[in-house]
Scaffold this motif. Structure first.
Motif, PDB file in Angstrom:
ATOM      1  N   ASP A 144      -4.791   6.783  -8.157  1.00  0.00           N
ATOM      2  CA  ASP A 144      -6.025   7.065  -7.414  1.00  0.00           C
ATOM      3  C   ASP A 144      -7.057   7.791  -8.274  1.00  0.00           C
ATOM      4  N   GLU A 188      -0.465   0.445 -10.154  1.00  0.00           N
ATOM      5  CA  GLU A 188       0.673   1.290  -9.774  1.00  0.00           C
ATOM      6  C   GLU A 188       2.023   0.595  -9.975  1.00  0.00           C
ATOM      7  N   LEU A 224       2.335   7.623  -7.939  1.00  0.00           N
ATOM      8  CA  LEU A 224       1.945   6.408  -7.212  1.00  0.00           C
ATOM      9  C   LEU A 224       2.471   6.468  -5.787  1.00  0.00           C
ATOM     10  N   ALA A 225       1.951   5.576  -4.941  1.00  0.00           N
ATOM     11  CA  ALA A 225       2.426   5.558  -3.553  1.00  0.00           C
ATOM     12  C   ALA A 225       3.813   4.935  -3.496  1.00  0.00           C
ATOM     13  N   ASN A 247       5.146   2.969  -1.486  1.00  0.00           N
ATOM     14  CA  ASN A 247       5.185   1.543  -1.168  1.00  0.00           C
ATOM     15  C   ASN A 247       5.113   0.681  -2.425  1.00  0.00           C
ATOM     16  N   ASN A 248       4.636   1.264  -3.528  1.00  0.00           N
ATOM     17  CA  ASN A 248       4.590   0.501  -4.776  1.00  0.00           C
ATOM     18  C   ASN A 248       5.840   0.708  -5.634  1.00  0.00           C
ATOM     19  N   ARG A 267      -1.391   6.621   6.902  1.00  0.00           N
ATOM     20  CA  ARG A 267      -2.288   5.560   6.435  1.00  0.00           C
ATOM     21  C   ARG A 267      -3.132   5.108   7.619  1.00  0.00           C
ATOM     22  N   ARG A 318      -6.334  -6.106   3.543  1.00  0.00           N
ATOM     23  CA  ARG A 318      -5.546  -6.006   2.305  1.00  0.00           C
ATOM     24  C   ARG A 318      -4.358  -5.079   2.540  1.00  0.00           C
ATOM     25  N   PRO A 328      -0.681  -3.582   0.247  1.00  0.00           N
ATOM     26  CA  PRO A 328      -0.001  -3.633  -1.050  1.00  0.00           C
ATOM     27  C   PRO A 328       0.986  -4.807  -1.067  1.00  0.00           C
ATOM     28  N   TRP A 337      -3.318  -2.616  -6.054  1.00  0.00           N
ATOM     29  CA  TRP A 337      -4.164  -1.469  -5.713  1.00  0.00           C
ATOM     30  C   TRP A 337      -5.465  -1.472  -6.526  1.00  0.00           C
ATOM     31  N   ASP A 386      -5.478  -0.251   4.606  1.00  0.00           N
ATOM     32  CA  ASP A 386      -5.080   1.051   5.139  1.00  0.00           C
ATOM     33  C   ASP A 386      -4.586   1.962   4.034  1.00  0.00           C
ATOM     34  N   ASN A 387      -4.944   3.232   4.164  1.00  0.00           N
ATOM     35  CA  ASN A 387      -4.532   4.299   3.248  1.00  0.00           C
ATOM     36  C   ASN A 387      -4.893   5.625   3.905  1.00  0.00           C
ATOM     37  N   THR A 439      -6.857   9.462   0.398  1.00  0.00           N
ATOM     38  CA  THR A 439      -7.020   8.359  -0.555  1.00  0.00           C
ATOM     39  C   THR A 439      -8.349   7.645  -0.332  1.00  0.00           C
ATOM     40  N   GLU A 484       3.885  10.101  -2.039  1.00  0.00           N
ATOM     41  CA  GLU A 484       3.421   9.714  -3.388  1.00  0.00           C
ATOM     42  C   GLU A 484       4.329  10.355  -4.427  1.00  0.00           C
TER      43      GLU A 484
HETATM   44  C1  MLT Z   1      -1.678   1.182  -2.112  1.00  0.00           C
HETATM   45  O1  MLT Z   1      -2.262   0.950  -1.048  1.00  0.00           O
HETATM   46  O2  MLT Z   1      -1.387   0.317  -2.942  1.00  0.00           O
HETATM   47  C2  MLT Z   1      -1.343   2.601  -2.413  1.00  0.00           C
HETATM   48  O3  MLT Z   1      -1.085   3.296  -1.244  1.00  0.00           O
HETATM   49  C3  MLT Z   1      -2.471   3.212  -3.149  1.00  0.00           C
HETATM   50  C4  MLT Z   1      -2.280   4.645  -3.501  1.00  0.00           C
HETATM   51  O4  MLT Z   1      -1.429   4.982  -4.304  1.00  0.00           O
HETATM   52  O5  MLT Z   1      -3.011   5.509  -3.054  1.00  0.00           O
END
Ligand code: MLT
Length: 332
Positions: free
Chosen positions: A32, A70, A87-88, A90-91, A147, A168, A170, A191, A207-208, A212, A235
């Motif tokens: 970010d 990410e 990183l988040a 989810n990644n 989010r 969108r 991830p 991202w 969404d975030n 963010t 994160e």
């Molecule tokens: C994403 O949406 O890919 C992540 O949540 C981005 C982030 O790390 O903030």
């Protein structure tokens, strides 16, 4: 020695005198921009690392995905070409499905839930599993909040309102399936491409967390916010396991202690900042809608359709049940 060689040798000697003796500076990728949770976590980690190591170890943050997207930073850390990344979660899931339990919709219902899970036995199991699956070690946990859904077209408060929006997400199967359970086909996208896609209206929304949205300046290209609570964004701060293993035991302990200090700082940062950032986004013109009926429809559709689809990937239904009961809830 040629003139050029003498000049270069002289320059290197002068630079060496200006640098602090023997400090090792690690590269820390940050997905970010400035002002968000990831940067706060990174700054707290660097300060604690310098203190723990008596100035022998430090770090440098590379914001806005300068060292790669990410998901790519996970691969880079696993192969040892990158030291740290923030990183988040989810990644990370595509590389270590076990952490997917933390991105299943409506499992984490508060910041306290997020802290309990990550800092307890379950978090420890995930750390071990991620080392095995992905070659990276989670040494700190950042907390960004829920989010929320943003879009440029219309206020959304019901599942029905989502129809016609291109959202969108991830490249994360759980999140893709969650939107499908709400009746739309989301657009998986890296991202690093998201801001441009929102700006050019390739997609209508994403969404975030508020933190963010603010750090990425999404308010410049998004108007409407829906206060969803389906995923609380965690994160992690990860280190290359190969790099970690190459450190002495003393250095490893210093890195882990710095990660722990950064975790605590991140939790406090969110408690101090989230409400202010939300107000700031309203002041900048964002309009916030609450989900209808206490978010019941979003929650029922997502939990009934998505949870069972991922039991195998997360290691069995019992893994989710263990998480839920450790939060004082009923098993699935
Ligand atoms: C994403 O949406 O890919 C992540 O949540 C981005 C982030 O790390 O903030």
């Amino acid at each position: 020695m040629t003139y050029m060689k003498r000049l270069l040798t002289g320059t290197v000697a002068a630079l060496a005198l200006a640098l602090p003796a023997a400090a090792t500076e690690y590269r820390i990728a940050v997905g970010d921009g400035a002002g968000g949770t990831q940067e706060a976590l990174g700054k707290a980690f660097i300060a604690a690392l310098e203190e723990e190591s008596g100035g022998e170890m430090t770090g440098k943050l590379f914001l806005n995905g300068q060292l790669g997207d990410e998901q790519d930073t996970v691969t880079a850390a696993a192969t040892g070409t990158l030291d740290f990344s923030i990183l988040a979660i989810n990644n990370i899931t595509p590389f270590s499905p076990s952490v997917g339990t933390l991105t299943l919709p409506y499992v984490i219902l508060s910041q306290e839930d997020a802290e309990t899970l990550t800092q307890g036995e379950i978090g420890q199991q995930m750390i071990e599993q991620t080392i095995e699956d992905a070659g990276v070690r989670i040494i700190g946990w950042g907390y960004s909040g829920f989010r929320v859904l943003t879009n440029s077209k219309k206020p959304v408060s019901t599942v029905e309102d989502l129809k016609g929006l291109v959202i969108r997400v991830p490249k994360n199967e759980i999140m893709i399936e969650t939107y499908k359970s709400w009746g739309i086909n989301p657009t998986p996208m890296a991202w690093g491409e998201t801001f441009a896609a929102l700006q050019q209206k390739v997609v209508d929304g994403q969404d975030n967390p508020y933190m963010t949205v603010y750090a990425m300046k999404f308010d410049e290209v998004q108007k409407y916010v829906t206060d969803l609570h389906y995923i609380f964004s965690i994160e992690p701060l990860i280190v290359s396991e190969a790099m970690f293993e190459s450190l002495s035991e003393e250095e490893q302990a210093q890195v882990l202690a710095a990660g722990e200090a950064a975790t605590q700082a991140s939790a406090q940062f969110l408690r101090d900042q989230e409400a202010k950032i939300r107000e700031e986004l309203i002041a900048r013109g964002m309009e916030i809608s609450e989900p209808a009926d206490g978010e019941k429809e979003f929650m029922e559709l997502a939990t009934s359709a998505v949870w069972p689809k991922f039991y195998d990937q997360i290691g069995g239904k019992e893994v989710l049940d263990n998480v839920l009961t450790s939060l004082g809830r009923e098993p699935a």
